[in-house]
Design an enzyme around this catalytic site. Structure first.
Site, short mmCIF file in Angstrom:
data_model
loop_
_atom_site.label_atom_id
_atom_site.label_comp_id
_atom_site.label_asym_id
_atom_site.label_seq_id
_atom_site.Cartn_x
_atom_site.Cartn_y
_atom_site.Cartn_z
N GLU A 130 -6.67 4.34 7.98
CA GLU A 130 -6.45 5.77 7.74
C GLU A 130 -7.69 6.39 7.10
OE1 GLU A 130 -2.71 5.38 5.69
OE2 GLU A 130 -1.78 4.77 7.58
N GLY A 157 2.88 -1.25 4.25
CA GLY A 157 2.90 0.16 3.91
C GLY A 157 4.30 0.62 3.57
N GLY A 158 4.97 1.20 4.57
CA GLY A 158 6.28 1.82 4.35
C GLY A 158 7.28 0.94 3.60
N ASN A 216 0.87 -1.18 0.00
CA ASN A 216 0.00 0.00 0.00
C ASN A 216 0.91 1.23 0.00
OD1 ASN A 216 -1.79 2.06 0.55
ND2 ASN A 216 -2.19 1.41 2.66
N TRP A 217 0.96 1.90 -1.13
CA TRP A 217 1.86 3.07 -1.24
C TRP A 217 1.28 4.31 -0.58
CZ3 TRP A 217 4.90 3.52 -6.49
CH2 TRP A 217 5.80 2.44 -6.58
N LYS A 218 0.01 4.26 -0.19
CA LYS A 218 -0.64 5.43 0.42
C LYS A 218 -0.45 6.65 -0.48
CE LYS A 218 0.31 3.32 4.85
NZ LYS A 218 0.28 3.45 6.28
N SER A 233 3.64 -2.55 10.25
CA SER A 233 5.09 -2.57 10.47
C SER A 233 5.76 -3.88 10.05
CB SER A 233 5.42 -2.22 11.93
OG SER A 233 4.99 -0.90 12.22
N GLY A 280 2.72 1.87 10.73
CA GLY A 280 3.68 2.97 10.60
C GLY A 280 4.42 3.31 11.88
N GLU A 302 -5.14 -5.37 10.57
CA GLU A 302 -4.12 -4.35 10.77
C GLU A 302 -4.39 -3.61 12.08
OE1 GLU A 302 -2.19 -3.08 6.89
OE2 GLU A 302 -4.02 -1.93 7.03
N HIS A 320 -9.34 0.87 4.93
CA HIS A 320 -8.06 1.05 5.62
C HIS A 320 -8.27 1.97 6.83
CE1 HIS A 320 -3.96 2.29 6.48
NE2 HIS A 320 -3.56 1.21 5.83
#
Ligand code: PEP
Length: 246
Positions: free
Chosen positions: A94, A228-229, A8-10, A207, A168, A162, A92
């Site tokens: 977010e 993610g990251g 997920n590149w957000k 993470s 993150g 999640e 998600h």
């Protein structure tokens, strides 16, 4: 079942980021798991065309419940499909936090995804306060009940667990905690959709990185990861793909 490494590149990435995609495809021409990258909507079409013919699938990060209409700034599931996406993330944390998305809205988005021929990646997870209060299973159970699209099957649904506090932050639940939630979710899915539940990929997200991927993937009922990251760089995501393929 084939496991799934999903990135997920957000709100990250511009046209130049295509080099990361090309490096990932070159390093993993025949991975032992499914590979999915969900870039921002602006890059779906370009990245889907770069990935065409490879093992990499491209997905969206959100979709509107309606197929078209007066919804400025939104992107619909048929539009993502038209741009070359095969999957879309819905619910998600977010989006639940930043845009007040409820389970009912997430379910409507997931149903729109299925109607458009996309695989819905439905995200659920507890906050830190909910975990501290001992409410993790109650929270994820009710999110699953409320967000699950009608017509869900092993082929069109992925569920990502999640924990909000692990996204993150570099923090993760213990392996036993992940196992407990995944076992619970598998059973809950079984109650909701019967035998199809056995084939639904249950991803862990929060993470995940090259250094912890292998131990997380060894946990029973973990069928992959939503990352993610660590999905932004081909080398990091590739190491996670390799851990899942082992
Ligand atoms: C995510 O956003 O879905 C996620 C799991 O992020 P990270 O891997 O950066 O914690």
């Amino acid at each position: 079942m084939r496991k799934l490494a999903a990135g997920n590149w957000k709100m990250n990435g511009t046209a130049g980021s295509v080099v990361e995609l090309q490096a990932l495809i070159a390093a993993h021409p025949m991975p032992g798991c499914e590979m999915l990258i969900c870039p921002p909507a602006t890059l779906v079409q370009q990245m889907a065309s770069v990935a065409r013919g490879s093992a990499l699938r491209i997905g969206g990060q959100d979709c509107h419940p309606k197929p078209s209409g007066a919804h400025t700034g939104d992107v619909s599931a048929p539009m993502l499909r038209d741009a070359g996406a095969s999957h879309v993330i819905v619910g998600h944390s977010e989006r639940r936090a930043d845009h007040g998305e409820t389970d009912a809205l997430v379910r409507a988005k997931a149903e729109a995804a299925l109607a458009a021929g996309l695989v819905a990646v439905v995200c659920i997870g507890e906050t830190e306060g909910e975990r501290d209060a001992g409410r993790t299973l109650a929270v994820v159970g009710s999110q699953l009940d409320g967000s699950l699209p009608a017509g869900a099957t092993a082929a069109n649904l992925v569920v990502a667990y999640e924990p909000v506090w692990a996204i993150g932050t570099g923090r993760t639940p213990t392996l036993a905690e992940i196992a407990e939630v995944h076992e619970f979710l598998r059973n809950r899915l079984q109650a909701l959709i019967g035998a199809e539940a056995r084939g639904v990929r249950l991803l862990y997200g929060g993470s995940v990185k090259p250094s912890n991927a292998a131990e997380i993937f060894a946990v029973p009922q973990v069928d992959g990861a939503l990352v993610g990251g660590a999905s932004l760089k081909a080398a990091d995501f590739g190491a996670i793909v390799a851990a899942l393929s082992a």
